[in-house]
Design an enzyme around this catalytic site. Structure first.
Site, PDB file in Angstrom:
ATOM      1  N   HIS A   1      62.746   5.197  15.236  1.00  0.00           N
ATOM      2  CA  HIS A   1      62.711   3.743  15.087  1.00  0.00           C
ATOM      3  C   HIS A   1      62.070   3.087  16.314  1.00  0.00           C
ATOM      4  CE1 HIS A   1      64.503  -0.200  13.742  1.00  0.00           C
ATOM      5  NE2 HIS A   1      64.328  -0.458  15.028  1.00  0.00           N
ATOM      6  N   GLU A   2      62.562   3.439  17.491  1.00  0.00           N
ATOM      7  CA  GLU A   2      62.062   2.818  18.713  1.00  0.00           C
ATOM      8  C   GLU A   2      60.639   3.266  19.038  1.00  0.00           C
ATOM      9  OE1 GLU A   2      63.492   0.385  20.057  1.00  0.00           O
ATOM     10  OE2 GLU A   2      65.384   0.523  18.972  1.00  0.00           O
TER      11      GLU A   2
ATOM     12  N   HIS B   1      58.049   1.281  17.082  1.00  0.00           N
ATOM     13  CA  HIS B   1      57.727  -0.035  17.641  1.00  0.00           C
ATOM     14  C   HIS B   1      56.655   0.094  18.723  1.00  0.00           C
ATOM     15  CE1 HIS B   1      60.696  -2.338  15.549  1.00  0.00           C
ATOM     16  NE2 HIS B   1      61.745  -1.783  16.136  1.00  0.00           N
TER      17      HIS B   1
END
Length: 226
Positions: free
Chosen positions: A22-23, A26
């Protein structure tokens, strides 16, 4: 309830994968759209240590679990993004924000699709793999749905800031420094206060649970597990 090493092995692994991807998503999308902040800081990485926040990822969920809070959540260290460095700041901010939840949905689809290979594995391995895949499906969908709540600094809040007219976007963006406090109030403190008066104020988490259940059923159907 006693937590065993087996329990840890089938919950911690999918949680770490979900948070890490997820991170990293980004940071990767921000890098592709012109902002190298996360890239230069080593945050576009599949090393979970670079993303885990000791309080948000470990301590807070543990406290909520032990206190039987009505909603369990946590967070990783936010990936730093300099939105002014993006080529089209207002539009690109939306794509950067969507990258995390979209990656979680992709991981959930992969986990559900992998159910079809379980029959090829020895029974003990198949059981452990099934539990990991089941938890990966649930964790990734929960993470995607939760992060799409329209409250900064969650991804949904940043998407809303990018889509709303400036007159509405600016006041919403100003909530970012206190966004986590607002979430704690809505999801934890408000339901606890309501329970003292016999009122069910756990509306938001009920909506999140319903949305999560719907998305999981849709993913199972799409991957032939319906």
């Amino acid at each position: 309830m006693t937590v065993t090493l087996y329990d840890l092995s089938v919950w911690v692994l999918p949680l770490i994968f979900a948070i890490t991807f997820h991170e990293a998503a980004h940071g990767f999308v921000a890098h592709r759209l012109g902002d190298n902040t996360a890239w230069q800081l080593g945050r576009v990485s599949f090393n979970p240590i670079r993303h885990i926040d000791p309080f948000g990822t470990l301590i807070m969920p543990a406290i909520l679990l032990m206190s039987h809070a009505p909603f369990l959540f946590g967070y990783a260290k936010p990936v730093p993004v300099n939105f002014r460095a993006l080529r089209n700041p207002r539009t690109d901010m939306i794509w950067v924000a969507l990258a995390g939840p979209a990656t979680n949905i992709a991981l959930a689809l992969l986990a559900a699709a992998a159910f079809h290979i379980l029959g090829l594995l020895p029974a003990p391995v198949a059981r452990w793999t099934f539990d990991n895949l089941k938890n990966a499906l649930q964790i990734n969908v929960v993470l995607a749905i939760f992060n799409m709540m329209p409250i900064p600094p969650l991804d949904g809040g940043r998407v809303a800031v990018g889509l709303l007219p400036r007159a509405l976007a600016l006041p919403l963006a100003r909530l970012e420094p206190v966004g986590m406090l607002i979430l704690i109030g809505i999801l934890i403190l408000l339901p606890l206060a309501g329970s003292q008066f016999g009122l069910n104020l756990d509306v938001i988490s009920a909506i999140l649970r319903a949305a999560t259940s719907y998305v999981i059923r849709a993913i199972l159907f799409v991957t032939g597990n319906g």
